[in-house]
Design a protein around this motif. Structure first.
Motif, short mmCIF file in Angstrom:
data_model
loop_
_atom_site.label_atom_id
_atom_site.label_comp_id
_atom_site.label_asym_id
_atom_site.label_seq_id
_atom_site.Cartn_x
_atom_site.Cartn_y
_atom_site.Cartn_z
N GLY A 195 0.80 -1.22 0.00
CA GLY A 195 0.00 0.00 0.00
C GLY A 195 0.84 1.27 0.00
N PHE A 196 2.13 1.12 0.23
CA PHE A 196 3.04 2.27 0.23
C PHE A 196 3.71 2.46 -1.13
CE2 PHE A 196 2.76 0.76 4.59
CZ PHE A 196 2.45 1.93 5.28
N LYS A 197 3.50 1.52 -2.05
CA LYS A 197 4.09 1.60 -3.39
C LYS A 197 3.11 2.32 -4.33
CE LYS A 197 7.87 -0.93 -2.67
NZ LYS A 197 9.24 -0.47 -2.92
N TYR A 198 3.03 3.62 -4.18
CA TYR A 198 2.05 4.40 -4.94
C TYR A 198 2.27 4.29 -6.45
CZ TYR A 198 1.49 6.64 -0.34
OH TYR A 198 1.31 6.90 1.00
N ALA A 199 3.52 4.35 -6.88
CA ALA A 199 3.82 4.30 -8.32
C ALA A 199 3.38 2.96 -8.92
CB ALA A 199 5.31 4.53 -8.56
N GLU A 223 -6.71 9.13 -9.49
CA GLU A 223 -6.69 10.53 -9.06
C GLU A 223 -6.20 10.66 -7.62
OE1 GLU A 223 -10.62 11.99 -9.79
OE2 GLU A 223 -10.49 11.67 -11.96
N LEU A 224 -6.51 9.65 -6.81
CA LEU A 224 -6.11 9.67 -5.40
C LEU A 224 -4.60 9.45 -5.22
CD1 LEU A 224 -9.01 7.71 -3.67
CD2 LEU A 224 -8.14 9.94 -2.93
N LEU A 225 -4.06 8.52 -5.95
CA LEU A 225 -2.66 8.15 -5.77
C LEU A 225 -1.69 9.32 -5.99
CD1 LEU A 225 -2.91 4.57 -7.20
CD2 LEU A 225 -1.99 5.13 -4.95
N LYS A 265 -3.85 1.35 0.61
CA LYS A 265 -4.84 0.27 0.58
C LYS A 265 -5.71 0.30 1.83
CE LYS A 265 -3.14 -3.68 -1.02
NZ LYS A 265 -2.15 -4.78 -1.28
N VAL A 266 -5.16 0.75 2.94
CA VAL A 266 -5.96 0.92 4.16
C VAL A 266 -6.80 2.18 4.04
CG1 VAL A 266 -5.87 1.33 6.65
CG2 VAL A 266 -4.29 -0.29 5.60
N LEU A 267 -6.19 3.25 3.55
CA LEU A 267 -6.89 4.52 3.42
C LEU A 267 -8.10 4.43 2.49
CD1 LEU A 267 -6.67 7.61 4.16
CD2 LEU A 267 -5.51 7.89 1.96
N SER A 268 -7.98 3.65 1.44
CA SER A 268 -9.06 3.56 0.45
C SER A 268 -10.08 2.47 0.77
CB SER A 268 -8.47 3.31 -0.94
OG SER A 268 -7.72 2.10 -0.97
N THR A 269 -9.98 1.90 1.97
CA THR A 269 -10.95 0.90 2.39
C THR A 269 -12.20 1.59 2.94
OG1 THR A 269 -9.18 -0.64 2.98
CG2 THR A 269 -11.36 -1.08 3.91
N GLU A 270 -13.34 1.13 2.51
CA GLU A 270 -14.59 1.73 2.96
C GLU A 270 -14.71 1.62 4.49
OE1 GLU A 270 -19.29 1.82 1.63
OE2 GLU A 270 -18.03 0.09 1.11
N ASN A 271 -15.20 2.71 5.10
CA ASN A 271 -15.41 2.79 6.55
C ASN A 271 -14.12 2.76 7.36
OD1 ASN A 271 -18.24 2.82 6.17
ND2 ASN A 271 -18.26 0.57 6.04
N CYS A 272 -13.00 3.11 6.74
CA CYS A 272 -11.76 3.17 7.50
C CYS A 272 -11.78 4.40 8.43
CB CYS A 272 -10.55 3.25 6.57
SG CYS A 272 -10.29 4.89 5.85
N ASP A 273 -10.93 4.39 9.43
CA ASP A 273 -10.83 5.52 10.36
C ASP A 273 -9.84 6.52 9.77
OD1 ASP A 273 -10.46 7.30 12.44
OD2 ASP A 273 -10.50 5.75 13.99
N PHE A 300 -5.00 16.92 2.62
CA PHE A 300 -5.71 15.77 3.17
C PHE A 300 -7.22 15.95 3.05
CE2 PHE A 300 -1.75 14.56 5.50
CZ PHE A 300 -1.71 13.24 5.07
N ILE A 301 -7.67 17.17 3.15
CA ILE A 301 -9.10 17.44 2.97
C ILE A 301 -9.51 17.12 1.53
CG2 ILE A 301 -10.85 19.27 2.89
CD1 ILE A 301 -9.41 20.58 5.25
N ASP A 302 -8.64 17.45 0.60
CA ASP A 302 -8.91 17.10 -0.81
C ASP A 302 -8.98 15.59 -1.00
OD1 ASP A 302 -8.99 19.76 -1.54
OD2 ASP A 302 -6.88 19.83 -2.18
N VAL A 303 -8.09 14.88 -0.31
CA VAL A 303 -8.10 13.42 -0.37
C VAL A 303 -9.42 12.89 0.18
CG1 VAL A 303 -7.07 11.30 0.59
CG2 VAL A 303 -5.60 13.15 -0.26
#
Length: 265
Positions: free
Chosen positions: A170-174, A205-207, A220-228, A245-248
């Motif tokens: 999940g840290f390998k954005y490229a 667009e997110l990456l 991969k954690v951030l883009s999981t539905e209902n994540c904190d 981060f607000i844009d994200v």
């Protein structure tokens, strides 16, 4: 291998003499050329002699190629490689697990010779590149594009079957970006419904937004539905990046319509 080559040479001369096609002096011509003339003869020739020549030719080629594979540090059972079709596929896929152009080219050329789908070997290479830590991943993927999109349905199925997304950090954005680019193009060629295409596009667009923020956040954690959301980003928040981060968050809300975590405590 030597005896196979002698046998192939013998039957090649017999075939060419019998059919009146020996147009060179066999005494002074390189045996390899004689064999090439005979084995490249009319594919419709079904005579017993012709089939013997082709059989010997295939065995000689397999033995030669297995030696080549061994020289490239690919462990090969020479006899099994010559006789077992499934083993050939397995070895060629292993050969495709490389960033070495010589190995990739060899795997594809051997696949064509053995009537193994080059697309299957190429996609094996693509899956490997996406999940391996290779510096020249972009050029490697680009070189395989003619195979990647030849059968887009197969491409999508293999990406899912091989669990490529699950294997990418999940840290390998490229690398995640490359994965979604391939998935989007293949899905477009399949005329997928707009909702599916839009969800893939949002990932793309997110990456870049996370790349710009330049903080170690597991996408991969951030883009999981209902994540904190707050728990994930709070250690990375600063006055300089809070608006990013607000844009994200807004983009995630497009992805999941009911996604509504807070960015303030």
């Amino acid at each position: 291998e030597r005896y196979m080559s002698i046998g192939c040479y013998y039957f090649s001369i017999r075939l060419l003499v019998t059919e009146g096609k020996l147009t060179v002096d066999w005494k002074t011509t390189d045996p390899k050329k004689i064999i090439a003339i005979a084995t490249n003869d009319d594919n419709d020739n079904v005579s017993i002699l012709s089939q013997q020549v082709k059989r010997f030719g295939r065995h000689v080629y397999s033995l030669q190629q297995s030696r080549t594979l061994q020289s490239l540090d690919i462990p090969v059972d020479v006899t099994k490689f010559s006789e077992d079709p499934q083993y050939k596929v397995q070895i060629l896929k292993e050969l495709a697990h490389s960033s070495d152009p010589e190995k990739i080219t060899l795997s594809l050329s051997m696949a064509k010779y053995y009537n193994i789908s080059p697309e299957e070997i190429s996609l094996e290479h693509v899956c490997w590149v996406l999940t391996a830590d290779t510096k020249n991943y972009s050029s490697l993927l680009s070189e395989q594009s003619k195979y990647t999109y030849k059968n887009p349905e197969n491409t999508v199925n293999i990406l899912k079957k091989e669990k490529v997304y699950e294997k990418i950090s999940g840290f390998k954005y490229a690398m995640l970006t490359e994965y979604f680019k391939i998935l989007l193009k293949a899905s477009k060629l399949l005329n997928e419904n707009p909702e599916v295409l839009n969800s893939i596009q949002i990932h793309l667009e997110l990456l870049p937004m996370l790349i710009e923020i330049d903080e170690p956040i597991d996408y991969k954690v951030l883009s999981t539905e209902n994540c904190d959301f707050l728990a994930i980003v709070e250690t990375s928040l600063s006055q300089n990046n809070v608006h990013k981060f607000i844009d994200v968050l807004k983009k995630l809300q497009q992805f999941y319509h009911n996604y509504a975590p807070q960015v303030t405590s």
